[in-house]
Write an enzyme that holds these catalytic residues in place. Structure first.
Site, mmCIF file in Angstrom:
data_model
loop_
_atom_site.group_PDB
_atom_site.id
_atom_site.type_symbol
_atom_site.label_atom_id
_atom_site.label_comp_id
_atom_site.label_asym_id
_atom_site.label_seq_id
_atom_site.Cartn_x
_atom_site.Cartn_y
_atom_site.Cartn_z
ATOM 1 N N LEU A 1 -4.939 -7.903 -27.022
ATOM 2 C CA LEU A 1 -4.465 -6.523 -27.132
ATOM 3 C C LEU A 1 -5.529 -5.521 -26.705
ATOM 4 C CD1 LEU A 1 -2.507 -6.556 -30.520
ATOM 5 C CD2 LEU A 1 -1.571 -6.614 -28.209
ATOM 6 N N MET B 1 -12.717 -8.892 -30.095
ATOM 7 C CA MET B 1 -11.412 -8.801 -29.445
ATOM 8 C C MET B 1 -10.291 -8.796 -30.482
ATOM 9 S SD MET B 1 -10.021 -8.428 -26.530
ATOM 10 C CE MET B 1 -11.424 -8.809 -25.485
ATOM 11 N N ASP C 1 -12.991 9.823 -40.432
ATOM 12 C CA ASP C 1 -12.865 9.675 -38.980
ATOM 13 C C ASP C 1 -11.401 9.761 -38.565
ATOM 14 O OD1 ASP C 1 -13.503 9.336 -36.355
ATOM 15 O OD2 ASP C 1 -13.978 7.208 -36.496
#
Length: 640
Positions: A278, A285, A408
């Site tokens: 993805l 990953m 964030d």
């Protein structure tokens, strides 16, 4: 390679003498256009006038007393005697360069020398008086009885020092000759000049040795200390995760398994199947795959599988598992769910809810009309924007209720599901993907400065109020289809701009209702910003019907208090969008239409008492507004 300097305005004057006489009397003021004059400031400062001469009944003439190897411009006019000035034709001009003069580039005078310390001497010589065009450089040929060496001296260096210095000469007798090089070529070598370089005495050598030896010893010792320190740091970093110490039963056999204890979230590795990549996450990953038995009543579930790079340090592996442990505490429809952890064996895996449409930032950009991969999807309408905002606010309200500060919040950290539901993403997943959205301030960690509130930028304070500020920037991203906030400003400029009270401009074609919600979130005073529950309350009537069934806002866990009824006369009431509370003391949102309902605002049902202009705070710019602007009414927050 010639440059023409336009002559200044002048009156034509008659010169009755012949051209030769005119040129000889003013030969040094003739128009000269050397190819290299543009490199010499002194040449540029000199303006050369044109001189005129009349040639009667001839088709040729000779111009004498010109400078050698110099480019001249010659203009010719054909004139009628009777008409005098008015009977002249337009000029025809030609550029011509004179021939070089023999011996013009020779150095005229003697070459002298002066002794200098540290086995060096300084040579001096005069310049050629009238060279062929322009002197470009000087070449010095010097040497002892063994071999000759050559040294080039530029014209600029010669004019700066009046000569040249020869360094690092061995003791002994030397001869030197100098040659000038002009535009036309080389001049003749000068007569040789003789000079002598003395050898250092034994005492001088001893002094130099006594000075150099301690310095060399200190440098060697300092280098060894630095090498040992770096080696020690690297060894501890590779063994204990970048210098962070973790308690362990046996430090000699330290691993992630000693820190993370498997629990009910543990999934057997054989139940996980990876199908395709993805993208890259902050630790490694991320794959799409299938997991068996991770969701109740589902034999198989499509999931996202996060991995850790093989080269990751022990600290990164532990942070990876700690992030998964944080996600275990969350159970909200608008927060991406953790489904399981595979901590036994390598690599460590974290099983997450699959969000097929990726992060919100990429999804919004895919909706731009100019995108090639746009699947004929129109930009989101106001109702869809409000739906996204409500879903994000609901997820953040849940995190706030669980005493969690995101720190964030941005479109890149929100994920879009198959049914277009927007959820708060797994935290830290996109830090590496959007590395340019972060800024390292003062050697500290990466900071998302374009999404941070003023108090976070100033003092490093992160609270739910600073998350609300970031939520306002996310709304701006939704309205602009994920443009970069504060375009045209560097990260350092954004720091100063936000801390000084600057705000993002209203996006093009942005509905007033959405922009007023942004301005509520961007109050300079943190306590004046609405809470996430107040934000949901202001948009709940615009949400889809399914929101009530799955949201935290309407869940038993939240149980919002019943709003107080307002006993007010209808003529004193008006509909104002996005009212943060139902209190009678509330102030209206800033409205550019003097109290009228904002365009595309919500329907009736949100009513507040309008405050007069005189009752509004006169220093509103200190709480998020701008100077020299209409006073910004401040919404009342339940957190004050």
């Amino acid at each position: 390679n010639a440059i023409f300097v336009p002559r200044p305005e002048r009156k034509r004057r008659e010169v009755m003498q012949i051209a030769n006489t005119t040129m000889s009397s003013r030969s040094r003021n003739t128009t000269v256009l050397d190819t290299y004059n543009i490199t010499d400031p002194e040449e540029l400062e000199t303006e050369y006038p044109f001189f005129e001469s009349r040639v009667d009944n001839k088709e040729r003439t000779v111009i004498s007393n010109l400078r050698p190897f110099t480019l001249y411009r010659i203009d010719i006019h054909s004139c009628n005697h009777e008409a005098e000035k008015l009977g002249c034709s337009a000029s025809n001009f030609v550029f011509a360069r004179t021939m070089p003069a023999e011996g013009a580039d020779d150095i005229p005078g003697p070459v002298t020398w002066e002794p200098r310390p540290e086995n060096s001497i300084f040579l001096k010589w005069p310049e050629p008086e009238n060279p062929n065009g322009l002197i470009l450089m000087y070449e010095i040929k010097y040497g002892s009885q063994v071999e000759d060496q050559r040294e080039c001296v530029s014209r600029q260096e010669y004019r700066k020092y009046g000569g040249a210095k020869l360094n690092r000469l061995n003791p002994g007798n030397y001869t030197a000759r100098i040659q000038a090089t002009s535009l036309s070529g080389n001049g003749s070598w000068t007569d040789p000049v003789f000079f002598y370089v003395q050898a250092k005495t034994t005492y001088e050598n001893f002094i130099h040795l006594m000075i150099a030896l301690p310095i060399a010893v200190l440098l060697i010792v300092g280098g060894l200390v630095i090498m040992l320190y770096v080696f020690h740091r690297k060894r501890n970093s590779s063994r204990l995760g970048n210098g962070v110490l973790y308690a362990s039963v046996n430090p000699e056999y330290f691993s992630a398994a000693d820190v993370y204890v498997p629990d009910e979230w543990e999934v057997a590795r054989e139940k996980i199947t990876m199908s395709r990549e993805l993208g890259q996450g902050s630790f490694g990953m991320v794959y799409e795959g299938v997991a068996k038995g991770v969701v109740k009543d589902e034999p198989e579930t499509r999931v996202a599988i996060k991995t850790v790079n093989e080269a990751a340090s022990m600290r990164e592996r532990i942070e990876f598992l700690n992030e998964a442990s944080v996600m275990k505490e969350f159970n909200c429809h608008h927060v991406v769910r953790l489904l399981g952890v595979v901590s036994q064996g390598q690599p460590t895996l974290v099983i997450m809810e699959l969000m097929t449409r990726g992060d919100l930032k990429s999804y919004l950009r895919s909706l731009r009309p100019e995108m090639e991969n746009n699947p004929v999807l129109a930009p989101p309408s106001l109702s869809k924007m409000i739906q996204m905002a409500g879903e994000i606010a609901d997820g953040m309200a849940y995190l706030n209720a669980n005493k969690f500060v995101h720190r964030d919040l941005a479109a890149r950290n929100c994920m879009v599901a198959e049914d277009f539901t927007v959820k708060i993403g797994d935290f830290g997943m996109t830090r590496d993907i959007y590395e340019t959205d972060y800024y390292r301030k003062g050697g500290k960690g990466l900071l998302p400065v374009r999404w941070m509130s003023p108090e976070s930028l100033k003092d490093g304070v992160f609270t739910t109020h600073s998350d609300v500020w970031s939520f306002g920037v996310v709304l701006w991203e939704i309205a602009t289809l994920a443009e970069q906030p504060y375009q045209g400003l560097s990260n350092e400029q954004v720091l100063r701009f936000v801390m000084e009270g600057g705000l993002l401009d209203k996006p093009d074609n942005c509905p007033d209702m959405l922009f007023e919600l942004m301005r509520m979130c961007w109050q300079y005073n943190p306590k004046m910003r609405p809470s996430f529950l107040e934000i949901i309350s202001s948009v709940k009537d615009e949400m889809e019907a399914g929101f009530r069934e799955v949201s935290f806002y309407y869940s038993e866990e939240n149980k919002p208090p019943e709003p107080e009824e307002l006993d007010l006369e209808p003529e004193n009431m008006e509909s104002v969008p996005l009212d943060p509370s139902a209190s009678s003391a509330s102030l209206p949102l800033p409205d550019r239409h003097s109290g009228h309902k904002a365009e595309n605002g919500p329907g009736p049902g949100v009513l507040v008492l309008r405050a007069s202009f005189d009752e509004r705070q006169p220093y509103a710019h200190m709480n998020g507004g701008r100077k020299n602007e209409r006073a910004l009414p401040l919404p009342q927050s339940s957190t004050c």
